[in-house]
Design an enzyme around this catalytic site. Structure first.
Site, PDB file in Angstrom:
ATOM      1  N   ASN A   1     114.869  44.944  65.807  1.00 49.88           N
ATOM      2  CA  ASN A   1     113.885  44.764  66.867  1.00 49.88           C
ATOM      3  C   ASN A   1     112.586  44.146  66.376  1.00 49.88           C
ATOM      4  O   ASN A   1     112.101  43.157  66.934  1.00 49.88           O
ATOM      5  CB  ASN A   1     113.615  46.110  67.539  1.00 49.88           C
ATOM      6  CG  ASN A   1     112.673  45.997  68.714  1.00 49.88           C
ATOM      7  OD1 ASN A   1     111.498  46.284  68.595  1.00 49.88           O
ATOM      8  ND2 ASN A   1     113.195  45.557  69.855  1.00 49.88           N
TER       9      ASN A   1
ATOM     10  N   THR B   1     121.390  45.693  62.956  1.00 56.99           N
ATOM     11  CA  THR B   1     120.789  47.017  62.887  1.00 56.99           C
ATOM     12  C   THR B   1     121.875  48.069  63.034  1.00 56.99           C
ATOM     13  O   THR B   1     122.763  47.934  63.890  1.00 56.99           O
ATOM     14  CB  THR B   1     119.707  47.259  63.959  1.00 56.99           C
ATOM     15  OG1 THR B   1     119.360  48.652  63.967  1.00 56.99           O
ATOM     16  CG2 THR B   1     120.157  46.863  65.349  1.00 56.99           C
TER      17      THR B   1
ATOM     18  N   ASP C   1     121.346  50.818  64.277  1.00 56.27           N
ATOM     19  CA  ASP C   1     121.002  51.598  65.473  1.00 56.27           C
ATOM     20  C   ASP C   1     121.623  51.054  66.754  1.00 56.27           C
ATOM     21  O   ASP C   1     121.632  51.751  67.767  1.00 56.27           O
ATOM     22  CB  ASP C   1     119.482  51.646  65.642  1.00 56.27           C
ATOM     23  CG  ASP C   1     118.796  52.381  64.506  1.00 56.27           C
ATOM     24  OD1 ASP C   1     119.275  53.461  64.129  1.00 56.27           O
ATOM     25  OD2 ASP C   1     117.796  51.868  63.985  1.00 56.27           O
TER      26      ASP C   1
ATOM     27  N   MET D   1     120.817  59.111  61.206  1.00 58.18           N
ATOM     28  CA  MET D   1     119.722  58.153  61.399  1.00 58.18           C
ATOM     29  C   MET D   1     119.581  57.751  62.865  1.00 58.18           C
ATOM     30  O   MET D   1     120.568  57.623  63.586  1.00 58.18           O
ATOM     31  CB  MET D   1     119.957  56.907  60.546  1.00 58.18           C
ATOM     32  CG  MET D   1     119.527  57.082  59.097  1.00 58.18           C
ATOM     33  SD  MET D   1     119.625  55.530  58.168  1.00 58.18           S
ATOM     34  CE  MET D   1     118.598  55.951  56.750  1.00 58.18           C
TER      35      MET D   1
END
Length: 359
Positions: free
Chosen positions: A112, A134, A136, A178
């Protein structure tokens, strides 16, 4: 001559090398007059003109290699307009490096924050193509990011291993996964690993609800409870605080992380022993899984196609199983959160998984 600059920025993850390999192979398969400038340690290399001249051979044999051969660093977007300690204007320095090397395009791999800076460079007139990296999976505009599935596999393996010891002890086990702002990794790993409770940043938890789940399992003769907890999980009380107030509370928190705060609360509420496992950066490391290798290769090849066609200002995304281009200005600054009402959450609830929000 086609001159390509390439950098990886932000946290490392699996399949960065695979994605860069896809870009280079895609370009060099069509053109021989190519120069590749690999900037060291992310935007830092672009700012200070620190790079290596690379050839297609440098990208051979790295498909299965974790990390990034270029190195990476975190350069917060909010500081990009702030001069460094020597007074250097970072944005002007990056533009200077780009023009000094007569680059045709910058290939930027990141998450991001990386994309916000990439869009800034686009606004400054540079040709940019980005790739969605990423663990995430929180980049807006793409169904998936490379690194995510590998991280899920590692977190799931951790939960699997906890299961084997959990069956031997009457304890509560917390695995902290995470994910500061979003809980995609925790959600998928928690379901895949058979966690009893999954706590996400998007669904504030109630300690009483967690106690009820543990008590019910104990009453049913189940000797253990496993919680998959995102590092950004938040209680209902804390979720009501203003952003500044919550930051101040975190700064003064006596616990190393949310897992330890939860452990103390659970021991007080249930009188059970709690054990904590934090896989941490192992989730970013090691060989990318097969899915990520294929995914990274595909988006890398699509980026090569855009560059060869001189289509700049896009992030390569995956939507409905196909690679597509998404305008950078639509991506930058937007996070893709877990929808608390999505089908995956509802299906997990159906099979009895608690998200700590129902007392």
């Amino acid at each position: 001559m086609l001159r390509i600059g390439m950098l990886t920025s932000g946290g490392d993850c699996q399949a960065l090398n695979a994605a860069m390999r896809g870009v280079v192979k895609g370009i060099c398969n069509k053109r021989k007059d190519v120069e590749i400038y690999g900037f060291k340690d992310g935007y830092k290399g672009l700012i200070y003109s620190d790079f290596n001249m690379l050839t297609s051979k440098d990208f051979s044999g790295i498909l299965t290699q974790g990390g990034t051969i270029l190195g990476t660093s975190r350069q917060p977007f909010k500081l990009m307009r702030v001069p460094d300690k020597d007074g250097i204007d970072k944005v002007e320095a990056m533009k200077h490096t780009y023009h000094k090397l007569h680059l045709d395009c910058l290939v930027i791999l990141g998450g991001n924050g990386t994309h916000k800076t990439a869009n800034l460079l686009r606004e400054e007139g540079l040709n940019v193509v980005t790739l969605p990296k990423t663990i995430d999976n929180d980049l807006w505009g793409t169904d998936m990011t490379f690194g995510f599935q590998s991280a899920v596999d590692i977190a799931t393996d951790t939960i699997d291993r906890i299961h084997t010891t959990a069956t031997s002890h009457s304890r509560v086990f917390i695995i902290e996964v995470m994910g500061h702002k979003v809980g995609h990794v925790t959600l998928h790993a928690g379901i895949a690993g058979g966690a009893d409770i999954i706590l996400l940043p998007e669904i504030p938890y109630d300690i009483k609800a967690i106690k009820n789940v543990i008590d019910k399992r104990t009453q049913a003769g189940k000797r253990f409870t496993i919680l998959a907890v995102a590092e950004g999980a938040i209680s209902k009380e804390d979720a009501k605080l203003k952003k500044k107030e919550y930051k101040e509370k975190l700064a003064n928190r006596k616990y190393p992380s949310i897992a330890y705060e939860l452990a103390e609360q659970i021991e007080k509420e249930t009188d059970k022993e709690v054990r904590i496992t934090v896989p941490g950066h192992t989730q970013r490391g090691g060989t990318p899984c097969a899915y990520d290798r294929v995914f990274a290769t595909r988006v890398g090849a699509k980026a090569a196609e855009l560059i060869l066609n001189e289509e700049y200002g896009y992030m390569v995304a995956m939507r409905n199983g196909e690679t597509v281009k998404v305008p950078l200005e639509e991506v930058a600054g937007k996070l893709k959160y877990v929808d608390p009402n999505c089908g995956l959450i509802q299906e997990a609830r159906t099979i009895g998984i608690s998200f700590g929000d129902e007392v």
